[in-house]
Scaffold this active site. Structure first.
Site, PDB file in Angstrom:
ATOM      1  N   ASP A  76      -4.403   7.024 -36.886  1.00  0.00           N
ATOM      2  CA  ASP A  76      -4.425   8.297 -37.603  1.00  0.00           C
ATOM      3  C   ASP A  76      -3.238   8.439 -38.557  1.00  0.00           C
ATOM      4  O   ASP A  76      -3.380   8.964 -39.661  1.00  0.00           O
ATOM      5  CB  ASP A  76      -4.431   9.459 -36.613  1.00  0.00           C
ATOM      6  CG  ASP A  76      -5.747   9.576 -35.859  1.00  0.00           C
ATOM      7  OD1 ASP A  76      -6.732   8.924 -36.267  1.00  0.00           O
ATOM      8  OD2 ASP A  76      -5.790  10.324 -34.866  1.00  0.00           O
ATOM      9  N   GLY A  77      -2.074   7.961 -38.162  1.00  0.00           N
ATOM     10  CA  GLY A  77      -0.903   8.027 -39.032  1.00  0.00           C
ATOM     11  C   GLY A  77      -1.100   7.234 -40.314  1.00  0.00           C
ATOM     12  O   GLY A  77      -0.658   7.641 -41.392  1.00  0.00           O
TER      13      GLY A  77
END
Length: 116
Positions: A76-77
């Site tokens: 997700d980052g």
């Protein structure tokens, strides 16, 4: 067709395996690939030296490449960092989750070839 490949630091050889799958697919399909500069450096450190790619370090270079889609490889980052980099470029993002969870990624690593 042209794609932009974005990623960050890979955790292990297993993750590199999935990145290799993407490059092999792109090569076989004769798809032009632009790779985010810092991700390319990471790949080269791990022994993957893709040929015939364009190195993308700035938004100006990204716009000149004019990709049809951005593919992120990570978690997700990574998706959030890619979104910040390509904001206002109107490029859709396909997130490939290389980890275990991943709420934002639209694709699990085990389905890469089928989805591409």
């Amino acid at each position: 067709m042209t794609i932009f490949l974005f990623g960050r630091k890979l955790k292990d050889e297993n993750e590199l395996h999935y990145v290799r799958q993407v490059f092999e697919f792109m090569t076989n399909q004769k798809i032009e690939v632009g790779v985010y500069k810092s991700f390319l450096k990471e790949l080269q450190i791990l022994g993957l030296k893709p040929e015939g790619i364009k190195i993308i370090a700035t938004k100006k270079e990204l716009l000149a490449l004019s990709p049809k889609v951005a593919i992120t490889m990570g978690g997700d980052g990574t998706i959030l960092q890619a979104a910040a980099f390509i904001q206002d470029c109107k490029i859709p993002v396909l997130g490939i989750n290389l980890g275990r969870l991943g709420f934002l990624a639209s694709l699990d690593k085990n389905h890469i070839l089928k989805a591409l």
